[in-house]
Design a protein around this motif. Structure first.
Motif, mmCIF file in Angstrom:
data_model
loop_
_atom_site.group_PDB
_atom_site.id
_atom_site.type_symbol
_atom_site.label_atom_id
_atom_site.label_comp_id
_atom_site.label_asym_id
_atom_site.label_seq_id
_atom_site.Cartn_x
_atom_site.Cartn_y
_atom_site.Cartn_z
ATOM 1 N N GLY A 154 11.384 -16.486 -24.352
ATOM 2 C CA GLY A 154 12.703 -16.969 -23.981
ATOM 3 C C GLY A 154 12.778 -18.471 -24.106
ATOM 4 O O GLY A 154 11.819 -19.147 -24.497
ATOM 5 N N GLN A 155 13.939 -19.011 -23.748
ATOM 6 C CA GLN A 155 14.163 -20.444 -23.851
ATOM 7 C C GLN A 155 15.221 -20.863 -22.837
ATOM 8 O O GLN A 155 15.966 -20.033 -22.310
ATOM 9 C CB GLN A 155 14.625 -20.809 -25.260
ATOM 10 C CG GLN A 155 15.929 -20.126 -25.659
ATOM 11 C CD GLN A 155 16.505 -20.643 -26.958
ATOM 12 O OE1 GLN A 155 16.239 -21.767 -27.373
ATOM 13 N NE2 GLN A 155 17.329 -19.835 -27.611
ATOM 14 N N ALA A 156 15.280 -22.158 -22.583
ATOM 15 C CA ALA A 156 16.302 -22.724 -21.709
ATOM 16 C C ALA A 156 16.585 -24.148 -22.178
ATOM 17 O O ALA A 156 15.704 -24.821 -22.710
ATOM 18 C CB ALA A 156 15.836 -22.729 -20.241
ATOM 19 N N VAL A 215 23.276 -17.708 -21.722
ATOM 20 C CA VAL A 215 22.438 -18.242 -20.664
ATOM 21 C C VAL A 215 20.972 -18.062 -21.044
ATOM 22 O O VAL A 215 20.134 -18.929 -20.819
ATOM 23 C CB VAL A 215 22.742 -17.545 -19.323
ATOM 24 C CG1 VAL A 215 21.803 -18.038 -18.240
ATOM 25 C CG2 VAL A 215 24.193 -17.795 -18.925
ATOM 26 N N TYR A 216 20.632 -16.926 -21.622
ATOM 27 C CA TYR A 216 19.298 -16.666 -22.146
ATOM 28 C C TYR A 216 19.466 -15.864 -23.426
ATOM 29 O O TYR A 216 20.524 -15.336 -23.724
ATOM 30 C CB TYR A 216 18.423 -15.899 -21.140
ATOM 31 C CG TYR A 216 19.012 -14.571 -20.738
ATOM 32 C CD1 TYR A 216 18.832 -13.442 -21.528
ATOM 33 C CD2 TYR A 216 19.771 -14.449 -19.584
ATOM 34 C CE1 TYR A 216 19.386 -12.238 -21.182
ATOM 35 C CE2 TYR A 216 20.333 -13.237 -19.228
ATOM 36 C CZ TYR A 216 20.140 -12.142 -20.025
ATOM 37 O OH TYR A 216 20.702 -10.948 -19.680
ATOM 38 N N LYS A 257 6.121 -15.902 -14.782
ATOM 39 C CA LYS A 257 7.500 -15.438 -14.618
ATOM 40 C C LYS A 257 8.271 -15.607 -15.928
ATOM 41 O O LYS A 257 7.782 -16.207 -16.882
ATOM 42 C CB LYS A 257 8.185 -16.204 -13.484
ATOM 43 C CG LYS A 257 7.514 -16.028 -12.127
ATOM 44 C CD LYS A 257 8.217 -16.839 -11.067
ATOM 45 C CE LYS A 257 7.597 -16.620 -9.685
ATOM 46 N NZ LYS A 257 6.191 -17.091 -9.633
ATOM 47 N N TRP A 258 9.494 -15.097 -15.938
ATOM 48 C CA TRP A 258 10.342 -15.129 -17.123
ATOM 49 C C TRP A 258 11.420 -16.204 -16.964
ATOM 50 O O TRP A 258 12.094 -16.262 -15.928
ATOM 51 C CB TRP A 258 11.028 -13.791 -17.331
ATOM 52 C CG TRP A 258 10.095 -12.623 -17.420
ATOM 53 C CD1 TRP A 258 9.466 -11.998 -16.378
ATOM 54 C CD2 TRP A 258 9.695 -11.930 -18.603
ATOM 55 N NE1 TRP A 258 8.692 -10.970 -16.844
ATOM 56 C CE2 TRP A 258 8.818 -10.893 -18.204
ATOM 57 C CE3 TRP A 258 10.003 -12.078 -19.955
ATOM 58 C CZ2 TRP A 258 8.246 -10.022 -19.109
ATOM 59 C CZ3 TRP A 258 9.435 -11.205 -20.857
ATOM 60 C CH2 TRP A 258 8.568 -10.193 -20.436
ATOM 61 N N VAL A 259 11.630 -17.024 -17.975
ATOM 62 C CA VAL A 259 12.692 -18.015 -17.924
ATOM 63 C C VAL A 259 14.021 -17.310 -18.208
ATOM 64 O O VAL A 259 14.151 -16.551 -19.169
ATOM 65 C CB VAL A 259 12.446 -19.160 -18.927
ATOM 66 C CG1 VAL A 259 12.415 -18.670 -20.361
ATOM 67 C CG2 VAL A 259 13.494 -20.263 -18.749
ATOM 68 N N VAL A 260 15.002 -17.530 -17.330
ATOM 69 C CA VAL A 260 16.279 -16.814 -17.446
ATOM 70 C C VAL A 260 17.495 -17.719 -17.348
ATOM 71 O O VAL A 260 18.629 -17.233 -17.383
ATOM 72 C CB VAL A 260 16.394 -15.699 -16.376
ATOM 73 C CG1 VAL A 260 15.357 -14.619 -16.603
ATOM 74 C CG2 VAL A 260 16.288 -16.274 -14.962
ATOM 75 N N GLY A 261 17.301 -19.027 -17.234
ATOM 76 C CA GLY A 261 18.448 -19.917 -17.139
ATOM 77 C C GLY A 261 18.011 -21.337 -16.868
ATOM 78 O O GLY A 261 16.818 -21.643 -16.775
ATOM 79 N N SER A 282 19.890 -30.718 -19.691
ATOM 80 C CA SER A 282 20.678 -31.779 -20.325
ATOM 81 C C SER A 282 19.866 -32.566 -21.343
ATOM 82 O O SER A 282 20.411 -33.015 -22.355
ATOM 83 C CB SER A 282 21.226 -32.725 -19.253
ATOM 84 O OG SER A 282 22.121 -32.041 -18.403
ATOM 85 N N ASP A 283 18.561 -32.736 -21.092
ATOM 86 C CA ASP A 283 17.746 -33.593 -21.951
ATOM 87 C C ASP A 283 16.488 -32.931 -22.475
ATOM 88 O O ASP A 283 15.678 -33.593 -23.127
ATOM 89 C CB ASP A 283 17.345 -34.874 -21.199
ATOM 90 C CG ASP A 283 18.547 -35.721 -20.831
ATOM 91 O OD1 ASP A 283 19.413 -35.907 -21.700
ATOM 92 O OD2 ASP A 283 18.622 -36.182 -19.680
ATOM 93 N N GLU A 284 16.288 -31.631 -22.194
ATOM 94 C CA GLU A 284 15.029 -31.000 -22.582
ATOM 95 C C GLU A 284 15.246 -29.566 -23.065
ATOM 96 O O GLU A 284 16.158 -28.871 -22.597
ATOM 97 C CB GLU A 284 14.049 -31.003 -21.401
ATOM 98 C CG GLU A 284 13.540 -32.395 -21.059
ATOM 99 C CD GLU A 284 13.104 -32.524 -19.620
ATOM 100 O OE1 GLU A 284 12.063 -33.154 -19.370
ATOM 101 O OE2 GLU A 284 13.798 -31.970 -18.745
ATOM 102 N N LEU A 285 14.396 -29.163 -23.978
ATOM 103 C CA LEU A 285 14.307 -27.782 -24.423
ATOM 104 C C LEU A 285 13.053 -27.181 -23.814
ATOM 105 O O LEU A 285 11.970 -27.765 -23.915
ATOM 106 C CB LEU A 285 14.230 -27.711 -25.946
ATOM 107 C CG LEU A 285 13.795 -26.374 -26.554
ATOM 108 C CD1 LEU A 285 14.866 -25.308 -26.349
ATOM 109 C CD2 LEU A 285 13.463 -26.535 -28.044
ATOM 110 N N VAL A 286 13.186 -26.028 -23.185
ATOM 111 C CA VAL A 286 12.045 -25.339 -22.591
ATOM 112 C C VAL A 286 11.871 -24.013 -23.318
ATOM 113 O O VAL A 286 12.788 -23.174 -23.348
ATOM 114 C CB VAL A 286 12.252 -25.096 -21.086
ATOM 115 C CG1 VAL A 286 11.047 -24.370 -20.494
ATOM 116 C CG2 VAL A 286 12.494 -26.415 -20.361
#
Length: 380
Positions: free
Chosen positions: A236-238, A143-144, A281-285, A241-245
């Motif tokens: 972090g990353q997420a 998930v992360y 904030k932190w990306v977690v999902g 369906s169509d994007e990378l964050v």
């Protein structure tokens, strides 16, 4: 499933609702503007036959993966690292297997993944802190972390270790030269404020100079969907369906001087420039078209002591805040949120952790009711 933001699972839970061979080729990187970092470096991705992949694993040059294989839409994937040594920069080996453990596809890269082992070996600044080197970018689930999949399992992304800078590893003259801060007398605990301040300054400068690549692959074929390059420390990353964050910062944290930013890269138009959004904030999902942001990182320390409830923010990839989820106890590997049904009671118990006998406190904590909420119910 193992919780990722708390130590002890409550006992009462309420449920709510074809091998493809690619040609070895350098992949161009997409850079975030206004960088003072060193010149960009391409990442070379090479396809392997099933026989080559099995031989590479059998030779023992790669370290074992840190967790169970990643489930995907068409099987499961393993990520192996070759640690940097003897002048080599290291590498990653990514293998997809079917339900019978036969290799479906395999690729390697000329850069290792950003695992805690690699970060420590390369003296990357983030290896200095528990919250980064040993937790956030350690593959604890998909998930992360440094290897994740999108909600459907159709794509996966892998954070590669940052390019080394001149500040990452001191040369011999730096080691031998007298350091003015060493002359300060440590206090009674052994803490040398001046020396640590200098180390922090050097570390922050190294963070600002970092460049890191993130690789997105099609999990059915192993084909490269996109490779991007970002400046600063990757927090972090997420994958939607169509994007990378990709989340980056200029410090070990996104808020205040950390200058946290979310870089949203299209996976349907690889030539498109990223959208950059500031964040503290932190990306977690992620959901199909949104990301989940937390007030605190998904750190392992929350597996040992009570952290109490937190709040998640659901953000559209265009920067629109869609909703918030309060009373969150943790995230599950099943792409679900564990939420206290009575957040106020959880807060009160957290504050009284040291005021009650340990067994009594643990019994009360285990008695708190939680509900399990799938990401898809809150993150469209």
């Amino acid at each position: 499933m193992k919780p990722s933001m708390r130590r002890r699972p409550p006992r009462r839970v309420l449920r709510t609702a074809v091998a493809v061979v690619l040609v070895s080729m350098p992949v161009g990187a997409c850079s975030i503007p206004e960088s003072n970092a060193p010149a960009p470096r391409n990442v070379t991705i090479t396809a392997l036959t099933p026989e080559q992949a099995e031989e590479a694993v059998g030779q023992g040059g790669y370290s074992s993966p840190h967790t169970e294989p990643m489930p995907t839409e068409s099987g499961w994937v393993q990520v192996f690292d070759e640690l940097p040594a003897d002048g080599r920069t290291g590498a990653s080996l990514i293998i997809s297997r079917d339900e019978n453990e036969a290799v479906q596809w395999a690729v390697n890269t000329d850069r290792p993944a950003a695992s805690s082992d690699v970060l420590e070996k390369t003296h990357a600044p983030q290896a200095r802190t528990d919250s980064m080197g040993n937790n956030l970018l350690t593959m604890t689930n998909y998930v992360y972390g440094y290897a994740i999949s999108d909600p459907s399992g159709a794509r996966m992304s892998l954070i590669l270790a940052p390019d080394e800078t001149d500040r990452d590893t001191p040369d011999e003259t730096d080691r031998d030269a007298p350091d003015e801060t060493d002359r300060d007398t440590p206090d009674e605990t052994g803490y040398n404020a001046a020396k640590n301040a200098k180390e922090d300054e050097d570390s922050n400068a190294a963070i600002a100079e970092q460049r890191s690549h993130v690789l997105v692959l099609d999990t059915a074929t192993g084909e490269t969907v996109r490779v991007v390059e970002v400046d600063g420390m990757v927090l972090g990353q997420a994958l939607t369906s169509d994007e990378l964050v990709v989340e980056t910062a200029q410090r070990y944290f996104p808020g205040d001087s950390g200058q946290g930013a979310l870089h949203v890269f299209s996976l349907t138009d690889p030539a498109a420039e990223p959208l950059t959004l500031p964040t503290d904030k932190w990306v977690v999902g992620s959901g199909a078209s949104s990301v989940l942001l937390s007030q605190r990182p998904p750190a392992d320390r929350c597996l040992r002591t009570a952290c109490g409830p937190t709040t998640l923010t659901v953000l559209g990839t265009d920067g629109t805040e869609l909703t918030t989820v309060t009373g969150v106890d943790g995230l599950l590997d099943s792409r679900s949120i564990r939420r206290f049904t009575d957040p106020a009671a959880a807060v009160a118990l957290t504050l009284n952790e040291n005021a009650l006998p340990r067994r009594e406190w643990e019994a009360a904590w285990d008695g708190l009711e939680v509900e399990i909420i799938p990401f898809d119910d809150v993150a469209p």
